[in-house]
Design a protein around this motif. Sequence first.
Motif, PDB file in Angstrom:
ATOM      1  N   ASP A  29       7.875  -0.980  -6.980  1.00  9.47           N
ATOM      2  CA  ASP A  29       6.994  -1.883  -7.478  1.00  9.47           C
ATOM      3  C   ASP A  29       7.366  -3.572  -7.644  1.00  9.47           C
ATOM      4  O   ASP A  29       8.587  -3.696  -7.524  1.00  9.47           O
ATOM      5  N   SER A  30       6.533  -4.210  -7.093  1.00 10.03           N
ATOM      6  CA  SER A  30       6.976  -5.825  -7.103  1.00 10.03           C
ATOM      7  C   SER A  30       7.145  -6.421  -8.559  1.00 10.03           C
ATOM      8  O   SER A  30       6.499  -6.040  -9.463  1.00 10.03           O
ATOM      9  N   HIS A  35      13.584  -6.004  -8.346  1.00 14.47           N
ATOM     10  CA  HIS A  35      14.579  -6.941  -7.589  1.00 14.47           C
ATOM     11  C   HIS A  35      15.887  -6.774  -8.140  1.00 14.47           C
ATOM     12  O   HIS A  35      16.942  -6.464  -7.821  1.00 14.47           O
ATOM     13  N   ILE A  56      13.442  -9.917   1.424  1.00  9.46           N
ATOM     14  CA  ILE A  56      12.343  -9.591   0.821  1.00  9.46           C
ATOM     15  C   ILE A  56      10.890  -9.765   1.283  1.00  9.46           C
ATOM     16  O   ILE A  56      10.717 -10.721   1.634  1.00  9.46           O
ATOM     17  N   ASP A  58       7.009  -8.859   0.571  1.00 12.58           N
ATOM     18  CA  ASP A  58       6.004  -8.513  -0.319  1.00 12.58           C
ATOM     19  C   ASP A  58       4.905  -7.790   0.438  1.00 12.58           C
ATOM     20  O   ASP A  58       4.419  -8.154   1.474  1.00 12.58           O
ATOM     21  N   SER A  59       4.044  -6.762  -0.001  1.00 15.35           N
ATOM     22  CA  SER A  59       2.980  -5.867   0.645  1.00 15.35           C
ATOM     23  C   SER A  59       1.911  -7.001   0.641  1.00 15.35           C
ATOM     24  O   SER A  59       1.801  -8.129  -0.077  1.00 15.35           O
ATOM     25  N   GLY A  62       0.444  -7.424  -2.733  1.00 13.43           N
ATOM     26  CA  GLY A  62       1.548  -8.056  -3.746  1.00 13.43           C
ATOM     27  C   GLY A  62       1.758  -7.041  -4.435  1.00 13.43           C
ATOM     28  O   GLY A  62       2.609  -7.404  -5.394  1.00 13.43           O
ATOM     29  N   ARG A  63       1.214  -5.884  -4.464  1.00 10.88           N
ATOM     30  CA  ARG A  63       1.719  -4.696  -5.554  1.00 10.88           C
ATOM     31  C   ARG A  63       3.297  -4.228  -5.264  1.00 10.88           C
ATOM     32  O   ARG A  63       3.896  -3.846  -6.200  1.00 10.88           O
ATOM     33  N   PHE A  64       3.398  -4.125  -4.246  1.00 14.16           N
ATOM     34  CA  PHE A  64       4.811  -3.565  -3.556  1.00 14.16           C
ATOM     35  C   PHE A  64       5.757  -4.525  -3.028  1.00 14.16           C
ATOM     36  O   PHE A  64       5.338  -5.615  -2.346  1.00 14.16           O
ATOM     37  N   GLN A  65       6.927  -4.140  -3.053  1.00 11.94           N
ATOM     38  CA  GLN A  65       7.959  -5.119  -2.306  1.00 11.94           C
ATOM     39  C   GLN A  65       9.132  -4.218  -1.662  1.00 11.94           C
ATOM     40  O   GLN A  65       9.194  -3.005  -2.009  1.00 11.94           O
ATOM     41  N   SER A  66       9.395  -4.803  -0.545  1.00 14.56           N
ATOM     42  CA  SER A  66      10.599  -3.945   0.313  1.00 14.56           C
ATOM     43  C   SER A  66      11.640  -5.065   0.324  1.00 14.56           C
ATOM     44  O   SER A  66      11.572  -6.245   0.500  1.00 14.56           O
TER      45      SER A  66
END
Length: 96
Positions: A29-30, A35, A56, A58-59, A62-66
């Motif tokens: 989850d972003s 983080h 980093i 973002d999807s 913006g809902r998810f983050q890698s």
Amino acid sequence: MVASQTGSGQEPPKIEFPCEDYPIKVMGDSGPEFHQFAIEVMERHAPGLDQARITIKDSRNGRFQSITFMITATGIDQLQALHQELIASPMTKMVL
């Protein structure tokens, strides 16, 4: 006839430890909570983590983050402990 190098009988390459620049990607989850959680886990299991090398992304919505970390992997035990602690959080969706 020579067996294909890409056939199903081929074993994956062995990792020699310590392994510098070992990438670990964590998706979740972003947000700042995810983080911070990911960094704390990585620092606990990979002392000397170079935060300048964290990537980093973002999807699209913006809902998810890698978050990709580059660590010095010291062994299978370290990698398994990292994975278990990261995936135990409901914020984490996937660890690669």
